[in-house]
Motif scaffolding. Structure first.
Motif, PDB file in Angstrom:
ATOM      1  N   SER A  13     -40.824 -10.124  -1.884  1.00  0.00           N
ATOM      2  CA  SER A  13     -40.463 -10.119  -3.489  1.00  0.00           C
ATOM      3  C   SER A  13     -40.417 -11.749  -3.758  1.00  0.00           C
ATOM      4  CB  SER A  13     -38.904  -9.541  -3.534  1.00  0.00           C
ATOM      5  OG  SER A  13     -38.501  -9.714  -4.665  1.00  0.00           O
ATOM      6  N   ASP A  14     -40.365 -12.637  -2.726  1.00  0.00           N
ATOM      7  CA  ASP A  14     -40.325 -14.087  -3.167  1.00  0.00           C
ATOM      8  C   ASP A  14     -41.800 -14.494  -3.318  1.00  0.00           C
ATOM      9  OD1 ASP A  14     -37.725 -14.171  -2.842  1.00  0.00           O
ATOM     10  OD2 ASP A  14     -37.705 -15.218  -0.962  1.00  0.00           O
ATOM     11  N   LEU A  19     -46.140 -15.891  -7.533  1.00  0.00           N
ATOM     12  CA  LEU A  19     -47.275 -15.522  -8.191  1.00  0.00           C
ATOM     13  C   LEU A  19     -47.253 -15.228  -9.528  1.00  0.00           C
ATOM     14  CD1 LEU A  19     -49.623 -13.251  -5.694  1.00  0.00           C
ATOM     15  CD2 LEU A  19     -49.929 -15.604  -6.356  1.00  0.00           C
ATOM     16  N   VAL A  20     -46.389 -14.260  -9.901  1.00  0.00           N
ATOM     17  CA  VAL A  20     -46.237 -13.815 -11.334  1.00  0.00           C
ATOM     18  C   VAL A  20     -45.898 -15.087 -12.231  1.00  0.00           C
ATOM     19  CG1 VAL A  20     -44.930 -12.363 -13.191  1.00  0.00           C
ATOM     20  CG2 VAL A  20     -45.686 -11.467 -10.953  1.00  0.00           C
ATOM     21  N   GLN A  43     -38.064  -7.162  -6.345  1.00  0.00           N
ATOM     22  CA  GLN A  43     -36.651  -7.001  -6.269  1.00  0.00           C
ATOM     23  C   GLN A  43     -35.899  -8.086  -6.895  1.00  0.00           C
ATOM     24  OE1 GLN A  43     -35.745  -6.071  -2.029  1.00  0.00           O
ATOM     25  NE2 GLN A  43     -35.473  -4.019  -2.343  1.00  0.00           N
ATOM     26  N   TRP A  44     -36.734  -9.175  -7.152  1.00  0.00           N
ATOM     27  CA  TRP A  44     -36.361 -10.588  -7.601  1.00  0.00           C
ATOM     28  C   TRP A  44     -35.754 -10.201  -9.210  1.00  0.00           C
ATOM     29  CZ3 TRP A  44     -39.632 -12.640 -11.693  1.00  0.00           C
ATOM     30  CH2 TRP A  44     -40.644 -11.972 -11.630  1.00  0.00           C
ATOM     31  N   LEU A  45     -36.082  -9.274  -9.661  1.00  0.00           N
ATOM     32  CA  LEU A  45     -35.755  -8.815 -10.944  1.00  0.00           C
ATOM     33  C   LEU A  45     -34.427  -8.340 -11.125  1.00  0.00           C
ATOM     34  CD1 LEU A  45     -38.982  -7.169 -12.557  1.00  0.00           C
ATOM     35  CD2 LEU A  45     -38.174  -9.590 -12.865  1.00  0.00           C
ATOM     36  N   ASN A  46     -33.908  -7.872  -9.994  1.00  0.00           N
ATOM     37  CA  ASN A  46     -32.516  -7.001 -10.005  1.00  0.00           C
ATOM     38  C   ASN A  46     -32.449  -6.120 -10.862  1.00  0.00           C
ATOM     39  OD1 ASN A  46     -31.354  -8.995  -7.750  1.00  0.00           O
ATOM     40  ND2 ASN A  46     -31.230 -10.722  -9.427  1.00  0.00           N
ATOM     41  N   GLY A  47     -33.495  -5.236 -11.192  1.00  0.00           N
ATOM     42  CA  GLY A  47     -33.326  -4.015 -12.153  1.00  0.00           C
ATOM     43  C   GLY A  47     -33.464  -4.447 -13.558  1.00  0.00           C
ATOM     44  N   GLN A  48     -33.697  -5.647 -13.733  1.00  0.00           N
ATOM     45  CA  GLN A  48     -34.000  -5.914 -15.411  1.00  0.00           C
ATOM     46  C   GLN A  48     -35.485  -5.592 -15.639  1.00  0.00           C
ATOM     47  OE1 GLN A  48     -32.179 -10.090 -16.211  1.00  0.00           O
ATOM     48  NE2 GLN A  48     -32.685 -10.466 -14.244  1.00  0.00           N
ATOM     49  N   LYS A  49     -35.566  -5.322 -16.802  1.00  0.00           N
ATOM     50  CA  LYS A  49     -36.907  -4.864 -17.666  1.00  0.00           C
ATOM     51  C   LYS A  49     -37.557  -6.086 -18.352  1.00  0.00           C
ATOM     52  CE  LYS A  49     -37.885  -1.218 -15.135  1.00  0.00           C
ATOM     53  NZ  LYS A  49     -38.203   0.095 -15.668  1.00  0.00           N
ATOM     54  N   ARG A  50     -36.402  -6.905 -18.939  1.00  0.00           N
ATOM     55  CA  ARG A  50     -36.570  -8.052 -19.540  1.00  0.00           C
ATOM     56  C   ARG A  50     -35.849  -9.096 -19.252  1.00  0.00           C
ATOM     57  NH1 ARG A  50     -38.689  -6.404 -24.818  1.00  0.00           N
ATOM     58  NH2 ARG A  50     -39.152  -3.845 -25.125  1.00  0.00           N
TER      59      ARG A  50
END
Length: 215
Positions: A13-14, A19-20, A43-50
């Motif tokens: 995830s890190d 990269l992104v 997983q680094w987004l913690n479920g966020q889509k935005r």
């Protein structure tokens, strides 16, 4: 011209986050076609889509899978059908298909559709020109692909380097290769058990970064 970097292993995830945010340093739309049940890559987004970074860059995350997991935006079997996104509608595709060609007999195998064995030719389809072309069609800028060297069968000397497995369409230009090295613990053949020959049990995984030819 492409360059190659060797990466010290870290949580995937890190690595994905680095990269992104590096290749989309001004923000953008991310498409993940192989999200999986646990969504390990993101997983680094913690479920966020935005989300918005500290410097004000805005990102949108879209994901799909061949199974209807609750967090995916749509179901898509991209090998056998088209991706239901408009051409040039995302900025980066992050593609991480299942690495294994041999059945994983546990719950994770069921969740990730790796509970069936695939021969090498079937597995190569995931990295075919036809599949990567679909990702190139929906992306404006980048297509990132993860893959791995394989021994097939595992108890053999039949080595298939990833560089000879992946087939790039003409509209993708290889920009960079990031290399991991690790001992693939699930290979059922270790040096101590070899009867007829010896071979390394260390394989490499790779992250290929492609840019669109017109970008």
């Amino acid at each position: 011209m492409a360059y190659t970097a060797s990466i010290t292993p870290k949580p995937i995830s890190d690595f994905t986050k680095e990269l992104v945010l590096f290749y989309l340093d001004k923000g953008g739309i991310i498409y993940d076609p192989t999200a999986g049940k646990e969504n390990y890559q993101f997983q680094w987004l913690n479920g966020q889509k935005r989300f918005i970074t500290f410097d004000g860059n805005k990102y949108i995350y879209i994901c799909s899978d061949i199974k209807p997991f609750k967090h995916v935006d749509f179901v898509c079997d991209f090998v056998n059908s088209d991706i239901p996104l408009k051409d040039k509608s995302v900025d980066l595709v992050f593609y991480d298909p299942p690495f294994g060609i041999y059945a994983r007999k546990d719950k994770r195998g069921e969740d990730y559709n790796t509970n069936i064995s695939r021969d090498m030719e079937t597995w190569k389809v995931y990295y075919s020109k036809e599949v990567l072309k679909k990702f190139a069609n929906v992306s404006r800028k980048w297509v990132i692909v993860r893959g791995q060297d394989q021994y097939c069968p595992p108890a053999s000397l039949n080595f298939y380097p990833f560089s000879q497995i992946i087939q790039s369409p003409e509209d993708l230009v290889l920009h960079a290769i990031y290399v991991y090295r690790f001992s693939y613990s699930r290979i059922p053949l270790v040096r101590a058990r070899m009867k007829r020959y010896q071979r390394p049990i260390t394989t490499h995984s790779y992250t290929y970064v492609y840019r669109l030819k017109d970008y």
